[in-house]
Design a protein around this motif. Sequence first.
Motif, PDB file in Angstrom:
ATOM      1  N   ILE A 135     -49.449 -62.811  35.950  1.00 23.70           N
ATOM      2  CA  ILE A 135     -50.044 -61.951  36.980  1.00 23.70           C
ATOM      3  C   ILE A 135     -49.082 -60.883  37.482  1.00 23.70           C
ATOM      4  CG2 ILE A 135     -49.435 -63.462  38.908  1.00 23.70           C
ATOM      5  CD1 ILE A 135     -52.190 -62.748  40.122  1.00 23.70           C
ATOM      6  N   SER A 136     -47.785 -61.153  37.450  1.00 23.26           N
ATOM      7  CA  SER A 136     -46.834 -60.135  37.920  1.00 23.26           C
ATOM      8  C   SER A 136     -46.929 -58.876  37.063  1.00 23.26           C
ATOM      9  CB  SER A 136     -45.407 -60.684  37.905  1.00 23.26           C
ATOM     10  OG  SER A 136     -45.028 -61.074  36.596  1.00 23.26           O
ATOM     11  N   GLN A 141     -48.846 -53.189  36.476  1.00 22.44           N
ATOM     12  CA  GLN A 141     -49.625 -52.196  35.737  1.00 22.44           C
ATOM     13  C   GLN A 141     -50.677 -51.543  36.625  1.00 22.44           C
ATOM     14  OE1 GLN A 141     -48.810 -51.293  32.480  1.00 22.44           O
ATOM     15  NE2 GLN A 141     -47.088 -52.605  33.059  1.00 22.44           N
ATOM     16  N   VAL A 142     -51.378 -52.363  37.412  1.00 15.23           N
ATOM     17  CA  VAL A 142     -52.411 -51.812  38.289  1.00 15.23           C
ATOM     18  C   VAL A 142     -51.788 -50.924  39.360  1.00 15.23           C
ATOM     19  CG1 VAL A 142     -54.219 -52.366  39.955  1.00 15.23           C
ATOM     20  CG2 VAL A 142     -54.025 -53.687  37.843  1.00 15.23           C
ATOM     21  N   LEU A 148     -55.010 -46.683  43.818  1.00 17.53           N
ATOM     22  CA  LEU A 148     -56.092 -46.752  44.797  1.00 17.53           C
ATOM     23  C   LEU A 148     -56.632 -48.169  44.882  1.00 17.53           C
ATOM     24  CD1 LEU A 148     -58.091 -45.522  46.771  1.00 17.53           C
ATOM     25  CD2 LEU A 148     -59.532 -44.863  44.821  1.00 17.53           C
ATOM     26  N   TYR A 149     -56.897 -48.791  43.729  1.00 19.60           N
ATOM     27  CA  TYR A 149     -57.370 -50.170  43.751  1.00 19.60           C
ATOM     28  C   TYR A 149     -56.272 -51.092  44.277  1.00 19.60           C
ATOM     29  CZ  TYR A 149     -59.035 -54.771  42.678  1.00 19.60           C
ATOM     30  OH  TYR A 149     -59.408 -56.087  42.817  1.00 19.60           O
ATOM     31  N   TYR A 150     -55.039 -50.862  43.845  1.00 18.18           N
ATOM     32  CA  TYR A 150     -53.944 -51.747  44.236  1.00 18.18           C
ATOM     33  C   TYR A 150     -53.768 -51.774  45.750  1.00 18.18           C
ATOM     34  CZ  TYR A 150     -49.474 -54.165  44.055  1.00 18.18           C
ATOM     35  OH  TYR A 150     -48.466 -55.094  44.208  1.00 18.18           O
ATOM     36  N   SER A 151     -54.039 -50.663  46.402  1.00 15.71           N
ATOM     37  CA  SER A 151     -53.851 -50.585  47.850  1.00 15.71           C
ATOM     38  C   SER A 151     -55.042 -51.131  48.628  1.00 15.71           C
ATOM     39  CB  SER A 151     -53.595 -49.141  48.284  1.00 15.71           C
ATOM     40  OG  SER A 151     -54.737 -48.330  48.035  1.00 15.71           O
ATOM     41  N   THR A 152     -56.163 -51.352  47.951  1.00 19.67           N
ATOM     42  CA  THR A 152     -57.379 -51.775  48.666  1.00 19.67           C
ATOM     43  C   THR A 152     -58.046 -53.015  48.082  1.00 19.67           C
ATOM     44  OG1 THR A 152     -58.770 -50.310  47.307  1.00 19.67           O
ATOM     45  CG2 THR A 152     -57.888 -49.404  49.354  1.00 19.67           C
ATOM     46  N   ILE A 155     -55.215 -58.156  44.968  1.00 19.17           N
ATOM     47  CA  ILE A 155     -54.115 -58.066  43.997  1.00 19.17           C
ATOM     48  C   ILE A 155     -53.553 -59.430  43.603  1.00 19.17           C
ATOM     49  CG2 ILE A 155     -53.490 -55.747  44.756  1.00 19.17           C
ATOM     50  CD1 ILE A 155     -51.123 -57.042  46.267  1.00 19.17           C
ATOM     51  N   HIS A 156     -54.112 -60.505  44.150  1.00 19.24           N
ATOM     52  CA  HIS A 156     -53.680 -61.843  43.740  1.00 19.24           C
ATOM     53  C   HIS A 156     -54.749 -62.542  42.901  1.00 19.24           C
ATOM     54  CE1 HIS A 156     -50.168 -61.519  46.283  1.00 19.24           C
ATOM     55  NE2 HIS A 156     -50.938 -61.170  47.306  1.00 19.24           N
ATOM     56  N   ASN A 157     -55.791 -61.814  42.554  1.00 12.61           N
ATOM     57  CA  ASN A 157     -56.880 -62.339  41.729  1.00 12.61           C
ATOM     58  C   ASN A 157     -56.761 -61.740  40.332  1.00 12.61           C
ATOM     59  OD1 ASN A 157     -59.425 -62.610  40.395  1.00 12.61           O
ATOM     60  ND2 ASN A 157     -60.386 -63.048  42.350  1.00 12.61           N
TER      61      ASN A 157
END
Length: 303
Positions: A135-136, A141-142, A148-152, A155-157
């Motif tokens: 997952i790291s 990568q994201v 935009l997705y990473y900030s909203t 991110i642990h799924n």
Amino acid sequence: MQPVCIVIVGPTAVGKTALAIRVAQQFGTSIISADSRQCFREMTIGVAKPSPEELAAVPHYFINSHSIHEDVNAAVFEQYALQAVKKITSTHPVVVMTGGTGLYVKAFCEGLDDIPAVLPTVREEIAQQYELDGISWLQQQVAAEDPLYYSTGEIHNPQRLIRALEVKRSTGQSIRHFQQGKKAARDFRIVKIGLELPRPELYRNINQRVENMVQAGQVEEARSLLPWRSLNALQTVGYNELFDYFEGAGTLATAVEAIKTNTRHYAKRQLTWFRKDPAIQWFSPENAVDVLQYAQASTQEGN
């Protein structure tokens, strides 16, 4: 009378199955499971599937309906559940849905955003890299490719991260570009009931359920599925921890404790998700009479 779907949600181990059966029996109807793993025939103990006696008490849909080798997601569930509702309500005015997979419930109630298909080569490449680096790597990568997705987003799924990354790489646009939040019209009313317990009690239930699963043969069930551990269906609490144990990571005791911990974390995420829905009326599962009365009264409103 307009058909009504009573949707019973809540965290794992809160008592949804038993109460849903009582509600379904009150209305003489069927249950549609909204659990993303109980649909798989090969997984039973580790997904807390209803017992044979519970399955015999009320007709169930989306239980043992698919194989782990099939691609099952929220879009598949939405279409399956809508067809099930149409079938059930052709003879019964009320149908019950229960489960803890928030995205599946949302897809059923509101529909899904129209996100373009991803390139199979992109999906395979990401899946292989995730298998190697975990997952790291996905988070890195994201964060770099879809900030935009990473900030909203979640991110642990890993499934959500994989989805965001494959959409970005396939379309060149953030998945958020396609998530418009438009609600689909349904030709039936939806009544939402949430079940909750004080956190210490819920966590005791979770810990006891894990112990019961181990005693019932969860270790053996997971071992039989080890050859297919890379399948999406098996990226699941209760299996991943045992797969790691089988491959030399830690002891069985530490694996069982990890299952308990990760299940508690999952329950917390479930509650966070459902708490955002103001349409849910919350009850304690111990107050079954109140739930039954509320369900009965709600089916009469607007008819």
